[in-house]
Design a protein around this motif. Structure first.
Motif, PDB file in Angstrom:
ATOM      1  N   ASN A 192       0.739  -1.350   0.066  1.00  0.00           N
ATOM      2  CA  ASN A 192       0.037  -0.090   0.095  1.00  0.00           C
ATOM      3  C   ASN A 192       0.840   1.337   0.111  1.00  0.00           C
ATOM      4  OD1 ASN A 192      -2.514   1.268   0.248  1.00  0.00           O
ATOM      5  ND2 ASN A 192      -1.807   2.076   2.487  1.00  0.00           N
ATOM      6  N   THR A 241       2.468   1.687  -3.718  1.00  0.00           N
ATOM      7  CA  THR A 241       1.303   2.290  -4.363  1.00  0.00           C
ATOM      8  C   THR A 241       0.924   3.602  -4.230  1.00  0.00           C
ATOM      9  OG1 THR A 241       0.361   0.057  -4.760  1.00  0.00           O
ATOM     10  CG2 THR A 241      -1.073   1.777  -5.355  1.00  0.00           C
ATOM     11  N   ALA A 242       1.166   3.869  -2.831  1.00  0.00           N
ATOM     12  CA  ALA A 242       0.818   5.487  -2.384  1.00  0.00           C
ATOM     13  C   ALA A 242       2.287   6.485  -2.856  1.00  0.00           C
ATOM     14  CB  ALA A 242       0.746   5.418  -0.788  1.00  0.00           C
ATOM     15  N   PHE A 277       1.408   7.089  -6.571  1.00  0.00           N
ATOM     16  CA  PHE A 277       0.140   8.060  -7.030  1.00  0.00           C
ATOM     17  C   PHE A 277       0.542   9.418  -6.563  1.00  0.00           C
ATOM     18  CE2 PHE A 277      -2.946   4.489  -6.805  1.00  0.00           C
ATOM     19  CZ  PHE A 277      -3.905   4.964  -7.543  1.00  0.00           C
ATOM     20  N   TRP A 331      -1.544   9.619   1.130  1.00  0.00           N
ATOM     21  CA  TRP A 331      -2.218   8.753   0.044  1.00  0.00           C
ATOM     22  C   TRP A 331      -2.300   7.238   0.635  1.00  0.00           C
ATOM     23  CZ3 TRP A 331      -4.687   8.758  -4.370  1.00  0.00           C
ATOM     24  CH2 TRP A 331      -4.481   9.866  -5.221  1.00  0.00           C
ATOM     25  N   ARG A 357      -5.989   6.006   0.303  1.00  0.00           N
ATOM     26  CA  ARG A 357      -6.530   4.773  -0.329  1.00  0.00           C
ATOM     27  C   ARG A 357      -7.283   4.027   0.438  1.00  0.00           C
ATOM     28  NH1 ARG A 357      -3.471   1.389  -2.083  1.00  0.00           N
ATOM     29  NH2 ARG A 357      -4.431   0.945  -4.025  1.00  0.00           N
TER      30      ARG A 357
END
Length: 229
Positions: free
Chosen positions: A16, A19-20, A23, A87, A91
């Protein structure tokens, strides 16, 4: 509503956080601070994760500047590392909030853009005029300096109703109750007076829009339940 448990582990999960990071870097990957973070991205993400897990994470120093379109606003930008953290939070918890919003809430909600909002307004306009033989009344209103006046205590009460994970609540509170004051006294504008604590969300934070929607959702739910005046 029973407070939700188990979200903290999802937020601090490495996948996570990575992925943050992607982004947060989108459209900004050639900026110096993003390049510096990206050079050792995996190490920096693990360092951020360690700080979150150990409770040693501290919100970084804001960079302040004004924008003048469509009106003068004070924008506060965090370092890239903090934007990754935000982020990671966003998310996981924002989709939960969005599921509870009323159909007629549109601000910064996936799948509900300005075109959808315009169509909804047109629907209500036709409905009201039809039911009132071509007449009717429409109210356009705004909340003066809304972001600058969100009450921190009230927001935390709402968040405690949503979440049970103490670590998550502590992290959200550290973002909300920054050492840097964000709020404005009533009747003032940005730059006219010293800012105050206890109220205000920094324009520029990803979490600020999320908190702003959540805060006004209380009014939406109250009105939809038939308590309007």
């Amino acid at each position: 509503m029973k407070p939700i448990k188990g979200l903290w582990d999802q937020i601090v999960n490495f996948e996570n956080l990575y992925t943050a990071y992607r982004f947060a870097a989108k459209g900004k990957r050639f900026r110096n601070e993003v390049l510096a973070f990206s050079e050792y991205a995996e190490d920096n993400i693990f360092d951020l994760r360690d700080d979150l897990l150990n409770g040693t994470y501290k919100v970084g120093e804001y960079r302040e500047f004004y924008v003048y379109e469509p009106k003068k606003r004070l924008v506060m930008a965090l370092p890239f590392r903090d934007r990754v953290a935000q982020w990671a939070i966003y998310r996981i918890i924002n989709p939960l909030f969005a599921k509870g919003y009323i159909e007629d809430s549109f601000a910064c909600i996936d799948g509900r853009g300005t075109h959808s909002a315009a169509k909804r307004v047109q629907y209500f306009a036709r409905l009201v005029t039809h039911q009132n033989n071509g007449g009717g009344y429409f109210l356009k209103m705004d909340i003066s300096k809304y972001f600058y006046r969100i009450n921190h205590d009230a927001l935390m009460v709402i968040l405690r109703r949503w979440f049970a994970d103490r670590e998550l609540l502590n992290l959200l509170e550290s973002i909300i109750r920054s050492d840097l004051p964000f709020g404005l006294p009533l009747g003032t504008k940005p730059g006219e007076t010293e800012r105050v604590n206890e109220v205000g969300m920094p324009i520029g934070n990803l979490t600020s829009q999320m908190f702003a929607n959540l805060y006004l959702n209380e009014v939406d739910q109250y009105m939809q339940a038939g308590n309007g005046v």
